[in-house]
Write an enzyme that holds these catalytic residues in place. Structure first.
Site, PDB file in Angstrom:
ATOM      1  N   ARG A   1      -1.776  -2.340   3.674  1.00 44.81           N
ATOM      2  CA  ARG A   1      -0.908  -1.965   2.540  1.00 44.81           C
ATOM      3  C   ARG A   1      -1.681  -1.219   1.450  1.00 44.81           C
ATOM      4  NH1 ARG A   1       1.801  -5.139  -2.196  1.00 44.81           N
ATOM      5  NH2 ARG A   1       3.802  -4.093  -2.431  1.00 44.81           N
TER       6      ARG A   1
ATOM      7  N   ILE B   1       6.424   0.837  -4.592  1.00 41.78           N
ATOM      8  CA  ILE B   1       6.288   0.334  -3.224  1.00 41.78           C
ATOM      9  C   ILE B   1       6.878  -1.072  -3.262  1.00 41.78           C
ATOM     10  CG2 ILE B   1       3.888  -0.407  -3.689  1.00 41.78           C
ATOM     11  CD1 ILE B   1       3.306  -0.096  -0.699  1.00 41.78           C
ATOM     12  N   SER B   2       7.817  -1.345  -2.379  1.00 41.76           N
ATOM     13  CA  SER B   2       8.550  -2.613  -2.440  1.00 41.76           C
ATOM     14  C   SER B   2       7.640  -3.808  -2.213  1.00 41.76           C
ATOM     15  CB  SER B   2       9.665  -2.637  -1.384  1.00 41.76           C
ATOM     16  OG  SER B   2      10.696  -1.741  -1.729  1.00 41.76           O
ATOM     17  N   GLN B   3       8.067  -4.945  -2.742  1.00 40.69           N
ATOM     18  CA  GLN B   3       7.410  -6.222  -2.492  1.00 40.69           C
ATOM     19  C   GLN B   3       7.386  -6.465  -0.976  1.00 40.69           C
ATOM     20  OE1 GLN B   3       9.675  -9.314  -4.327  1.00 40.69           O
ATOM     21  NE2 GLN B   3       8.359 -10.963  -3.604  1.00 40.69           N
TER      22      GLN B   3
END
Length: 218
Positions: free
Chosen positions: A40, A66-68
């Site tokens: 990530r 950027i999403s969880q």
């Protein structure tokens, strides 16, 4: 600048993240394995390197995030991705979600409306690992009619309604996962297209996304 070195420390942090996702209720082993495999921190500025594996969203510029990881895992699990599925993703963003889908063996068609983000992604070396991702600059509400129909559609922004053109581009029997506005948060829905003119809706948990906007931003 992004740090594209994947160290033992990064791998250890990913292990911890996967354990957290399991504790939060993610049970799909293929989804967990995809998150385990994908660094990530590659998708973030190196300033975030030490905290890239915390279970939270981070800014990526142009008002986007950027999403969880939990949100990524949750949406992907709902989508029930099978190998060789043709998946339309609305909102490429950092490309992290697209790479999770590609790691699961899907053919991913992903649309980004922000030209700056789209251009940045073109030079992102890690995406070369996934020739099954095709990136497009466009309006997510319009979808990609040229490449329809799709087995699955994933929307990664808060929509005010279910976009009818996207429903048209979904195969009969196909699934769409979409967060729909409910005041300050969004209700995650899974839409199953049961016939040419009928859909079944399932309602799930509340989340918080950036808004899904119309048009393109140059």
């Amino acid at each position: 600048m992004r740090n594209l070195e994947d160290t033992y420390r990064h791998k250890g942090l990913r292990n911890q993240l996967v354990q957290q996702l399991k504790q939060k209720g993610i049970t799909n082993e293929a989804v967990l394995n995809a998150i385990q495999q994908i660094p990530r921190h590659f998708f973030l500025d190196s300033a975030f390197d030490k905290i890239a594996y915390e279970d939270r969203a981070f800014p990526i510029g142009e008002g986007q995030t950027i999403s969880q990881p939990y949100t990524v895992a949750y949406q992907t699990q709902l989508l029930q991705v099978a190998k060789s599925d043709k998946v339309l993703e609305i909102g490429t963003g950092s490309m992290y979600q697209a790479c999770v889908l590609a790691e699961l063996g899907a053919w991913v068609y992903t649309i980004e409306r922000q030209k700056k983000i789209f251009d940045t992604n073109k030079t992102f070396a890690f995406k070369n690992k996934y020739p099954n991702i095709k990136c497009f600059f466009g309006d997510g509400y319009e979808g990609l009619p040229t490449f329809a129909p799709f087995d699955k559609i994933l929307i990664t922004a808060a929509a005010p309604f279910i976009p009818p053109k996207l429903v048209e581009q979904l195969k009969i029997g196909g699934l769409m996962v979409i967060p729909i506005n409910e005041g300050n948060s969004q209700r995650m829905l899974r839409i199953t297209k049961v016939s040419a003119d009928a859909c079944k809706e399932e309602s799930f948990d509340l989340f918080s996304f950036v808004p899904m906007l119309t048009g393109k931003k140059l």
